[in-house]
Design a protein around this motif. Sequence first.
Motif, PDB file in Angstrom:
ATOM      1  N   ASP A  52      77.817 -66.530 -68.326  1.00  0.00           N
ATOM      2  CA  ASP A  52      79.072 -66.138 -68.969  1.00  0.00           C
ATOM      3  C   ASP A  52      80.240 -66.167 -67.990  1.00  0.00           C
ATOM      4  O   ASP A  52      80.119 -65.711 -66.851  1.00  0.00           O
ATOM      5  CB  ASP A  52      78.918 -64.720 -69.547  1.00  0.00           C
ATOM      6  N   ASP A  53      81.359 -66.736 -68.454  1.00  0.00           N
ATOM      7  CA  ASP A  53      82.602 -66.728 -67.686  1.00  0.00           C
ATOM      8  C   ASP A  53      82.476 -67.543 -66.392  1.00  0.00           C
ATOM      9  O   ASP A  53      82.721 -67.041 -65.297  1.00  0.00           O
ATOM     10  CB  ASP A  53      83.010 -65.282 -67.373  1.00  0.00           C
ATOM     11  N   VAL A  54      82.135 -68.807 -66.552  1.00  0.00           N
ATOM     12  CA  VAL A  54      82.024 -69.712 -65.392  1.00  0.00           C
ATOM     13  C   VAL A  54      83.401 -70.301 -65.101  1.00  0.00           C
ATOM     14  O   VAL A  54      84.038 -70.890 -65.974  1.00  0.00           O
ATOM     15  CB  VAL A  54      81.009 -70.847 -65.676  1.00  0.00           C
ATOM     16  N   TRP A  55      83.841 -70.144 -63.859  1.00  0.00           N
ATOM     17  CA  TRP A  55      85.189 -70.575 -63.481  1.00  0.00           C
ATOM     18  C   TRP A  55      85.215 -71.827 -62.635  1.00  0.00           C
ATOM     19  O   TRP A  55      86.227 -72.530 -62.586  1.00  0.00           O
ATOM     20  CB  TRP A  55      85.895 -69.451 -62.713  1.00  0.00           C
ATOM     21  N   SER A  56      84.136 -72.091 -61.926  1.00  0.00           N
ATOM     22  CA  SER A  56      84.145 -73.242 -61.023  1.00  0.00           C
ATOM     23  C   SER A  56      82.757 -73.850 -60.958  1.00  0.00           C
ATOM     24  O   SER A  56      81.784 -73.304 -61.487  1.00  0.00           O
ATOM     25  CB  SER A  56      84.622 -72.829 -59.622  1.00  0.00           C
ATOM     26  N   VAL A  57      82.675 -74.995 -60.305  1.00  0.00           N
ATOM     27  CA  VAL A  57      81.418 -75.747 -60.225  1.00  0.00           C
ATOM     28  C   VAL A  57      80.536 -75.152 -59.134  1.00  0.00           C
ATOM     29  O   VAL A  57      80.978 -74.937 -58.006  1.00  0.00           O
ATOM     30  CB  VAL A  57      81.704 -77.228 -59.933  1.00  0.00           C
ATOM     31  N   HIS A  58      79.293 -74.887 -59.486  1.00  0.00           N
ATOM     32  CA  HIS A  58      78.313 -74.380 -58.522  1.00  0.00           C
ATOM     33  C   HIS A  58      77.032 -75.193 -58.657  1.00  0.00           C
ATOM     34  O   HIS A  58      76.727 -75.736 -59.715  1.00  0.00           O
ATOM     35  CB  HIS A  58      77.995 -72.903 -58.782  1.00  0.00           C
ATOM     36  N   ASP A  59      76.275 -75.249 -57.591  1.00  0.00           N
ATOM     37  CA  ASP A  59      74.960 -75.880 -57.627  1.00  0.00           C
ATOM     38  C   ASP A  59      73.971 -74.821 -58.094  1.00  0.00           C
ATOM     39  O   ASP A  59      73.313 -74.163 -57.302  1.00  0.00           O
ATOM     40  CB  ASP A  59      74.583 -76.416 -56.239  1.00  0.00           C
ATOM     41  N   PHE A  60      73.926 -74.649 -59.431  1.00  0.00           N
ATOM     42  CA  PHE A  60      73.106 -73.573 -59.982  1.00  0.00           C
ATOM     43  C   PHE A  60      71.615 -73.783 -59.723  1.00  0.00           C
ATOM     44  O   PHE A  60      70.857 -72.832 -59.609  1.00  0.00           O
ATOM     45  CB  PHE A  60      73.376 -73.440 -61.482  1.00  0.00           C
ATOM     46  N   GLU A  61      71.195 -75.033 -59.636  1.00  0.00           N
ATOM     47  CA  GLU A  61      69.778 -75.290 -59.359  1.00  0.00           C
ATOM     48  C   GLU A  61      69.414 -74.807 -57.966  1.00  0.00           C
ATOM     49  O   GLU A  61      68.333 -74.271 -57.735  1.00  0.00           O
ATOM     50  CB  GLU A  61      69.488 -76.785 -59.509  1.00  0.00           C
ATOM     51  N   ALA A  62      70.375 -74.957 -57.027  1.00  0.00           N
ATOM     52  CA  ALA A  62      70.114 -74.537 -55.655  1.00  0.00           C
ATOM     53  C   ALA A  62      70.021 -73.020 -55.520  1.00  0.00           C
ATOM     54  O   ALA A  62      69.379 -72.507 -54.605  1.00  0.00           O
ATOM     55  CB  ALA A  62      71.208 -75.066 -54.733  1.00  0.00           C
ATOM     56  N   ILE A  63      70.669 -72.291 -56.466  1.00  0.00           N
ATOM     57  CA  ILE A  63      70.625 -70.834 -56.362  1.00  0.00           C
ATOM     58  C   ILE A  63      69.560 -70.218 -57.263  1.00  0.00           C
ATOM     59  O   ILE A  63      69.542 -69.010 -57.470  1.00  0.00           O
ATOM     60  CB  ILE A  63      72.007 -70.217 -56.686  1.00  0.00           C
ATOM     61  N   GLY A  64      68.706 -71.082 -57.813  1.00  0.00           N
ATOM     62  CA  GLY A  64      67.563 -70.547 -58.533  1.00  0.00           C
ATOM     63  C   GLY A  64      67.544 -70.767 -60.019  1.00  0.00           C
ATOM     64  O   GLY A  64      66.671 -70.248 -60.713  1.00  0.00           O
ATOM     65  N   LEU A  65      68.518 -71.525 -60.536  1.00  0.00           N
ATOM     66  CA  LEU A  65      68.513 -71.809 -61.963  1.00  0.00           C
ATOM     67  C   LEU A  65      67.473 -72.879 -62.259  1.00  0.00           C
ATOM     68  O   LEU A  65      67.544 -73.977 -61.701  1.00  0.00           O
ATOM     69  CB  LEU A  65      69.904 -72.288 -62.398  1.00  0.00           C
TER      70      LEU A  65
END
Length: 745
Positions: A220-233
């Motif tokens: 919820d409320d994503v503001w910018s691009v992140h490497d979500f897979e790298a952080i455990g998604l």
Amino acid sequence: MGTQSGCLTYCDPNIEDLKDEFTKLIVKRDALQRLVNEAEREGEVINYDVLIWLSTVDVTIGKVSRFEDEVNRRRRCLYWLSLSRQAQKIKQHVVHLLEEGKFENVAHPAAPQTIRPTLTAGVRGPKSRITVMNHVLEALKNENIRMVGICGMVGVGKTLMAEEIIKIVQGKLFDAVVMIGVSPNPNISKIQAEIADTIDLETEKGRERILCERILIVLDDVWSVHDFEAIGLPLGHSHKGCKVLVTSSNLDVCYEIGSQKNFTLPLLTTEEAWELFQETIGEPLDADPDLCGIAKALTNECGGLPYSVVTIAKALQNNKSKYEWTNALQQLKAHEIPPQSYYSSIKLCYERLENDELKSCFLLCCLFPQGYDIPIDYLVRYAWGQGIISDSFDSVEAARMRVHSLVVKLKRRFLLLDSSKEGCTKMHGVVHGVAISIASQDMDVFMVQDQAGYRSWQINPPCKQYTTVSLNNVHIDDRIVTGLGYQELKLLQLKNGEISESALESMLKGMKLRVLSFIHTGSTSIKVLPRHLRTLSLDDCTLGDISGVGKLENLEILSFARSNIKELPREVADLQQLRLLDTTDCSYLKKIPHGILSTLSKLEELYMTRSFNKWEPAEEVDQSKEGEIRMASLAEVMSLPSKNLTVLAIDIPDFKLLPEVEVLLEKETTRFHISICKANTFPMPQPLDYGFKNTVKLAGDAKEFMQNGDVRFLLRYSRALYFRETKNLNCVLNDQQETWYNSSP
């Protein structure tokens, strides 16, 4: 032949066949879309095969449009056989789509859980929300879609919809659901911990769970691009049981993080907002007409934002005093009670814009009143005059393309909205109020005032050095405070106001203005103006003496559009830096003395649609007697350097006046809008869209037109062709068919 009207068509058999089948496809698509819209209003779920077919048709429409462009570009004989074969292949695909587009039903009743969304506890969700929610649920069911996005402006209800979706899918479509608030500055460790609480990928048990269970992670409320897979998604093919739902106020972010299907949550309609207000209040208001009227005005001021509607309704829920409600309405109109979350969120959206051009474009939009249809070309001209974009581009046309791209980006961040008017954009009322606050309070660069604000300004002159000032609905008289010290002022806009000549001189004294714009301003006289001006706009004005424009040696953009100007001042010939001249819809303009236009050697854009058309034949001008005042000729326009002139919009009463145009329009980048007809032949159209494509309008005998080589040249390069009261139209069609086979561009 009888009188005919229409648009130019191509006569190759294969292309004509394609045109016929394509027309059938559009008719079928439109009919099916109406059924889809009706089903959505009833809360039904659209069948997946129908959505796929509509999507394929949209792709095909784009393919046909590109093919049409190619036909326009490649008319030489050696290309025609290839184009004809392409038409045959595309036609076969269109016919196949027509066969596939036969559906017994376009939708099916939604499952019970998909028709119970609410915005708040006990409040039933509007149909527009149900429609979007059903689309999101269908996407989450699709095995080929891993990530889905819900987008929309601040306060439109994205988080509430995500929460409702969780209630619907948990234990049914998904075995487990985790919702993570990402926020503008995400705590990566916290996100990892929240994911680990639901899915522990470090253990064998956790890995087995994700292989056999279906899990939904809501970001919820994503503001910018992140490497979500790298952080455990858990993404990728090894985690097919996991899906991700994203909410964001930035559509670009959704695309960049890999969301495959994104849905924009619209603003509430007027009816939906009123229904939500009444449901939140908890009782009907029809018994008290006065209170009911105030309540409807309150909901309208909320601008379709459900969060605003619910907040205002709850604040007034236990107080039925019409005085309190009227006071709340006044505060809402004055933007005195916007929720703090709006301010901080919209300000953050602004701060995260990636460059100063985007920020400047956004702030320029708040110069105009709330709800105003903002002409994008005003933004172009203001930005050019201030040097925001002119230093980066060598032509106004290139700058225009840049500003249009900036507007598109701001729309994708929901800071601007679509307008129903061509060539315009809009700013939501809440965004408008916050934008003014950001600009004036935090940046000390903007001041937007109405009459009340102007009166206080007279009594207590501001001490800030503003760079931009907009005065709306203000009458400025001789009592204006002189010497205000606005040495830093670069842009001044006066809209729907009045200003005396002496007040104008006092106000502008000592300023180094770059942009001066009067819109719907009465009794405007221009005698003394700052020499640094680069943009002067006198649109929709009642003009007096404007001879002073000739002293503006740095002026590059001059507009009299829709004003009462009767004669173009001879002093305009002294504007040797002028790049754009606009007299669009100046119906009173009857005199342009000979010799003015031909001296504007740097002119790039000339707009004279529905304006001066008293062109004199060149030979008559050449033979005029000494001292005789002659009017401008089209030969003057055509004598302008073709390397500079890129946009031409003029009206010509008789095609015989048309001089040789091939040299002027030989560049592919040149755009033109030329009407060859008597005045008032065509119905009064919408205001000119300055982004027009090559357009020719004809009225009269087409047989006579086609005997003129320059008319034929214009027809060959036109993208839009309109006829009115035109005889022998087949002469045009037959000539164009001959052109395809025997001439080169």
